[in-house]
Design an enzyme around this catalytic site. Structure first.
Site, short mmCIF file in Angstrom:
data_model
loop_
_atom_site.label_atom_id
_atom_site.label_comp_id
_atom_site.label_asym_id
_atom_site.label_seq_id
_atom_site.Cartn_x
_atom_site.Cartn_y
_atom_site.Cartn_z
N SER A 176 0.80 -1.22 0.00
CA SER A 176 0.00 0.00 0.00
C SER A 176 0.83 1.27 0.00
CB SER A 176 -0.97 0.00 1.18
OG SER A 176 -0.27 -0.23 2.39
N HIS A 204 -5.31 -3.10 -2.98
CA HIS A 204 -4.89 -2.19 -4.06
C HIS A 204 -4.78 -2.86 -5.43
CE1 HIS A 204 -4.15 0.95 -1.10
NE2 HIS A 204 -3.72 -0.04 -0.33
N LYS A 236 -11.67 1.16 -2.29
CA LYS A 236 -10.57 1.72 -3.09
C LYS A 236 -10.99 1.73 -4.56
CE LYS A 236 -7.61 1.25 0.72
NZ LYS A 236 -7.02 0.33 1.66
C1 LIG Z 1 -7.10 0.17 3.12
C2 LIG Z 1 -6.49 -1.14 3.43
C3 LIG Z 1 -7.09 -2.02 4.34
C4 LIG Z 1 -8.27 -1.60 5.19
O1 LIG Z 1 -9.43 -1.59 4.45
P1 LIG Z 1 -10.65 -0.68 4.96
O2 LIG Z 1 -11.82 -1.19 4.23
O3 LIG Z 1 -10.27 0.72 4.64
O4 LIG Z 1 -10.75 -0.91 6.45
C5 LIG Z 1 -6.55 -3.27 4.48
N1 LIG Z 1 -5.45 -3.64 3.81
C6 LIG Z 1 -4.82 -2.81 2.95
C7 LIG Z 1 -3.60 -3.28 2.24
C8 LIG Z 1 -5.31 -1.53 2.75
O5 LIG Z 1 -4.67 -0.70 1.93
#
Ligand SMILES: *Cc1c(COP(=O)(O)O)cnc(C)c1O
Length: 383
Positions: A176, A204, A236
């Site tokens: 990330s 991602h 995302k």
């Molecule tokens: C954003 C993210 C999460 C958390 O997801 P949410 O739905 O925002 O709680 C988990 N793992 C990774 C790699 C992320 O980038």
């Protein structure tokens, strides 16, 4: 209780104090932040779906059909047809038997890892894994070990030294904060040799990589035997909210019964699930969004290389520029803001000490002109 005033003061002195900004516009290539209109290079809305008219319309329609609140947890009376249909569509999209919706990715990771591991288990995690994966490993009853980032020699040593028969390797599929892709075929091969299971977090990659955006497991052709626990988020690239785990029927039935962050929490609003279904359809069908994104990534990397900026080896929309010092990053972020651009300023402990960075993210909503403005602002603001 800790001395919270001293803790806050220490953060201020180290340029690590974090503050929120107030947004008054929808997400998009441009965003209004604290009253200022900025080109947005900080969001994870990689396909530009968070404010897509069809997604917004599906949300409205969902609210008319179901109201707002889901009323209860999934196992009580909160599991609507909207949730159920979305789960079936997510299983089909990822080529898995079943999928299970969670309210957030953070909860999906904590719930799955703690449910799947016991006192006799070993969990092996990449050093750069997302906080929710690390926390899941630490909250579990398993022995917890980290291996060097994407280093198969380090993972292999840990596996060879393991006395536990029950082992789970856990990794971000796309990291990330760095944007690089985990060497999943090598990880799966090592797992096979050592009789371990593999869980990936594709927050991602889902929507961005693989055929029709079906994710990083698909990108490498890895099925549910090879990657037995597939997790991705919906906030995302899908532009909505929530997360899911996909895998075998047994896995999903087990999590429905055992994952505490699934059982003991209210189901997300059904209208959110309807909006997500609309976004998922667009994400799968509209390859032009992924093509636009790839073209912008190439344009940015070429331009940045010409400027002599140090980039990370990332083929994904996450294009960090590592500056090192938190204070330099803050100053650079501020200069870019004065020039009308918003970038993520990421400091420890989110990233390792000495690697504070601008986390620049590109989306299909950007134009070539936006990228060119970013490049000239980076050149002008350079320290
Ligand atoms: C954003 C993210 C999460 C958390 O997801 P949410 O739905 O925002 O709680 C988990 N793992 C990774 C790699 C992320 O980038």
């Amino acid at each position: 209780m800790r001395d919270i005033r001293a803790a806050l003061q220490a953060r201020r002195e180290q340029s690590l104090y974090r503050q929120r900004r107030v947004v008054t516009s929808p997400q998009g290539a441009e965003i209004v932040v604290d009253g200022q209109r900025l080109i947005n290079f900080a969001s994870n809305d990689y396909l530009g779906l968070a404010n897509h008219p069809e997604v917004v319309a599906a949300f409205h329609k969902g609210a008319e059909q179901y109201g707002v609140g889901s009323g209860a947890a999934h196992l009580i009376c909160g599991h609507s047809h909207a949730h159920h249909a979305l789960e079936e569509e997510l299983a089909a999209a990822t080529g898995r038997e079943r999928a299970l919706l969670f309210s957030t990715g953070y909860m999906a990771n904590i719930g799955a890892i703690t449910a799947l591991l016991g006192r006799k288990s070993l969990v092996l995690e990449d050093k750069l894994n997302h906080a929710s994966l690390i926390d899941g490993g630490l909250y579990s009853e398993a022995r917890f070990r980290r291996y060097q980032h994407a280093a198969m020699s380090s993972l292999s040593t840990e596996l060879a030294n393991a006395e536990e028969s029950d082992k789970l390797i856990v990794t971000d599929a796309v990291f990330s904060m760095d944007g690089d892709i985990a060497p999943l075929p090598d990880i799966v091969e090592l797992a096979h040799q050592h009789n371990a299971d593999v869980m990936i977090d594709d927050a991602h990659g889902f929507g961005v990589l693989g055929e029709n955006g079906s994710g990083t497991a698909n990108h490498f052709g890895l099925d549910q035997q090879q990657v037995s626990v597939y997790m991705a988020t919906l906030g995302k690239a899908i532009g909505s909210f929530g997360a899911f785990i996909a895998g075998s029927t047994d896995l999903i039935e087990y999590l429905i019964n055992e994952a505490r962050t699934y059982v003991y929490t209210t189901a997300l609003p059904p209208a959110v699930a309807e909006a997500t279904r609309a976004a998922l359809r667009i994400a799968q069908q509209d390859n032009s969004r992924r093509e636009q994104l790839q073209a912008l990534i190439s344009r940015f990397r070429q331009g940045a290389q010409q400027l002599g900026l140090q980039l990370m080896p990332s083929q994904t929309p996450i294009q960090p520029v590592v500056l090192g010092e938190a204070s330099d990053c803050l100053a650079m972020g501020e200069k870019l803001k004065q020039r009308g651009l918003l970038v993520g300023v990421v400091r420890p402990p989110t990233v390792p000490q000495g690697t504070a960075r601008l986390r620049i993210t590109l989306t299909a909503a950007h134009s070539e002109n936006h990228i060119d403005q970013l490049l000239s602002a980076l050149e002008a603001a350079r320290v």
